[in-house]
Scaffold this motif. Structure first.
Motif, PDB file in Angstrom:
ATOM      1  N   LEU A   1      48.590  66.513  27.901  1.00 17.54           N
ATOM      2  CA  LEU A   1      48.256  66.621  29.320  1.00 17.54           C
ATOM      3  C   LEU A   1      49.453  66.734  30.252  1.00 17.54           C
ATOM      4  O   LEU A   1      49.294  67.156  31.395  1.00 17.54           O
ATOM      5  CB  LEU A   1      47.399  65.415  29.740  1.00 17.54           C
ATOM      6  N   ARG A   2      50.615  66.348  29.805  1.00 14.09           N
ATOM      7  CA  ARG A   2      51.794  66.389  30.654  1.00 14.09           C
ATOM      8  C   ARG A   2      52.027  67.826  31.145  1.00 14.09           C
ATOM      9  O   ARG A   2      51.917  68.770  30.364  1.00 14.09           O
ATOM     10  CB  ARG A   2      53.001  65.913  29.844  1.00 14.09           C
ATOM     11  N   PRO A   3      52.340  68.018  32.425  1.00 12.76           N
ATOM     12  CA  PRO A   3      52.474  69.382  32.960  1.00 12.76           C
ATOM     13  C   PRO A   3      53.581  70.214  32.319  1.00 12.76           C
ATOM     14  O   PRO A   3      53.474  71.440  32.271  1.00 12.76           O
ATOM     15  CB  PRO A   3      52.795  69.156  34.440  1.00 12.76           C
ATOM     16  N   ASP A   4      54.632  69.593  31.813  1.00 10.98           N
ATOM     17  CA  ASP A   4      55.740  70.366  31.256  1.00 10.98           C
ATOM     18  C   ASP A   4      55.631  70.623  29.758  1.00 10.98           C
ATOM     19  O   ASP A   4      56.565  71.133  29.153  1.00 10.98           O
ATOM     20  CB  ASP A   4      57.074  69.700  31.580  1.00 10.98           C
ATOM     21  N   VAL A   5      54.493  70.319  29.152  1.00  9.51           N
ATOM     22  CA  VAL A   5      54.292  70.610  27.732  1.00  9.51           C
ATOM     23  C   VAL A   5      54.004  72.107  27.600  1.00  9.51           C
ATOM     24  O   VAL A   5      53.092  72.632  28.227  1.00  9.51           O
ATOM     25  CB  VAL A   5      53.129  69.781  27.143  1.00  9.51           C
ATOM     26  N   ARG A   6      54.814  72.783  26.812  1.00  8.44           N
ATOM     27  CA  ARG A   6      54.629  74.217  26.605  1.00  8.44           C
ATOM     28  C   ARG A   6      53.644  74.463  25.482  1.00  8.44           C
ATOM     29  O   ARG A   6      53.694  73.832  24.444  1.00  8.44           O
ATOM     30  CB  ARG A   6      55.961  74.878  26.248  1.00  8.44           C
ATOM     31  N   ARG A   7      52.789  75.432  25.691  1.00  5.97           N
ATOM     32  CA  ARG A   7      51.804  75.816  24.691  1.00  5.97           C
ATOM     33  C   ARG A   7      52.022  77.280  24.324  1.00  5.97           C
ATOM     34  O   ARG A   7      52.535  78.060  25.109  1.00  5.97           O
ATOM     35  CB  ARG A   7      50.393  75.657  25.252  1.00  5.97           C
ATOM     36  N   GLY A   8      51.607  77.640  23.153  1.00  3.60           N
ATOM     37  CA  GLY A   8      51.653  79.045  22.772  1.00  3.60           C
ATOM     38  C   GLY A   8      52.788  79.357  21.820  1.00  3.60           C
ATOM     39  O   GLY A   8      53.528  78.489  21.366  1.00  3.60           O
TER      40      GLY A   8
END
Length: 101
Positions: free
Chosen positions: A62-69
């Motif tokens: 949930l942290r905003p700076d977690v990168r996905r993809g």
């Protein structure tokens, strides 16, 4: 020094997948009050989860700076260069790649 038991007998702890409502409660609580002692945060937010579960959910999803993809081709090339230089020393690869990114 007395420690409180990690599980209270009178409080039912929810297990299993997180719901969207629980995610929103956790996000809003942290936005308003910030992070803190996770066991206290779970109780204050009204979540029937353990503090550890809340902490892991926040840090990993949930942290905003977690990168996905997927990683970019440039990042893949950087990883290959660092691996050629440092081998399987993941700590060095992560440290060096964080300097370049």
């Amino acid at each position: 020094m007395d420690k409180k038991p990690c599980k209270s007998q009178d409080v039912e702890v929810r297990k299993g997948p997180w719901t969207m409502e629980e995610d929103l409660i956790l996000i809003n609580y942290i936005a308003n009050h910030g992070e803190g002692v996770w066991n206290n945060l779970a109780k204050a937010a009204g979540l029937k989860r353990t503090g550890k579960s809340c902490r892991l959910r926040w840090l990993n999803y949930l942290r905003p700076d977690v990168r996905r993809g997927n990683i970019t081709p440039e990042e893949q090339l950087l990883i290959m260069e660092l691996h050629a230089k440092w081998g399987n020393r993941l700590v060095m690869i992560v440290y060096c790649s964080s300097i370049y990114i």
